[in-house]
Design an enzyme around this catalytic site. Sequence first.
Site, PDB file in Angstrom:
ATOM      1  CD  GLU A 103      32.631  53.583  44.873  1.00  0.00           C
ATOM      2  OE1 GLU A 103      32.167  53.518  46.036  1.00  0.00           O
ATOM      3  OE2 GLU A 103      33.698  54.178  44.611  1.00  0.00           O
ATOM      4  CG  HIS A 118      33.426  50.902  49.374  1.00  0.00           C
ATOM      5  ND1 HIS A 118      34.297  50.739  50.426  1.00  0.00           N
ATOM      6  CD2 HIS A 118      34.047  51.739  48.495  1.00  0.00           C
ATOM      7  CE1 HIS A 118      35.406  51.438  50.196  1.00  0.00           C
ATOM      8  NE2 HIS A 118      35.274  52.046  49.036  1.00  0.00           N
ATOM      9  CD  GLU A 155      38.458  53.792  49.457  1.00  0.00           C
ATOM     10  OE1 GLU A 155      38.507  53.475  48.244  1.00  0.00           O
ATOM     11  OE2 GLU A 155      37.399  54.087  50.037  1.00  0.00           O
TER      12      GLU A 155
END
Length: 295
Positions: free
Chosen positions: A148, A151, A224
């Site tokens: 995360e 990201h 991803e």
Amino acid sequence: MKRVFLFLATNLAIIVVLSITLRLLGVERILDEQGVGLDFTALLIFSAVIGFGGALISLMISRWTAKRMTGARVIERPRDATEQWLVETVQRQARQAGIPLPEVAVYDAPDINAFATGPSKRRSLVAVSTGLLRGMRREEAEAVLAHEISHVANGDMVTLALIQGVVNTFVIFLSRVIGHVVDRAVFKVERGHGPAFWITAIIAEIVLGILASAIVMWFSRRREFRADAGGARLAGRGSMIAALERLRQSADRPHLPDRMAAFGISGPIGRGLKRLFMSHPPLEERIAALKAAQD
């Protein structure tokens, strides 16, 4: 800022190219002969304002929306050792990734999941489910957090919003062109817009919107793989693979709400044509990609 400029410049270039192409092909002249008189430049500007406006507003309120949709509680003062570990881990990984500390939150859900969102690296949110804290070992949970954080470091939320803005622009533009042509050339409406324009434009917008979402989901799947690679760098490749293996074991559990699915670490699996609209690639492919990079 480079990413924002690149996508804005790309969208502008596409608009210009499309406008020039339509003129060179004589589309405007043909439509004028049919009594259409459609102002492509004005329509493109209108479509861009509406298309990007919706995407950017959604991005700006993304943290607020995520908290309301999941009931996430931001950790301001850790209540126990687990929350203390969670905050310290995110702090350490954020420093490694070279980004400001995101808000750290926990939301109550049985599935093993986490998500990152926010309008910028300085105003980001990383949240994990209670199911993840209960169902993963520390090294696996650390890898999920690293995914995360990657990201956020990659600016994926901004990029996804900009891509959505681009496709929104062309969905709005093309649907109204189709509605205008049907209204003028088929139903011979000479002034204003008749019911055929609105009905055709709405149907075209729905169909084109579905097709355009496949483009957005393609990008979501690609990011991803990049976030997995970033997670492997921050937390170790073995831990990232172990975390994805753990997620694969819980693939049949409930997932994030549909509007939040693209921001989680895993999402529902689709087969056949549904695969085009998956926000995440199959976990088997993500694990294989990490193992291949290890060889």
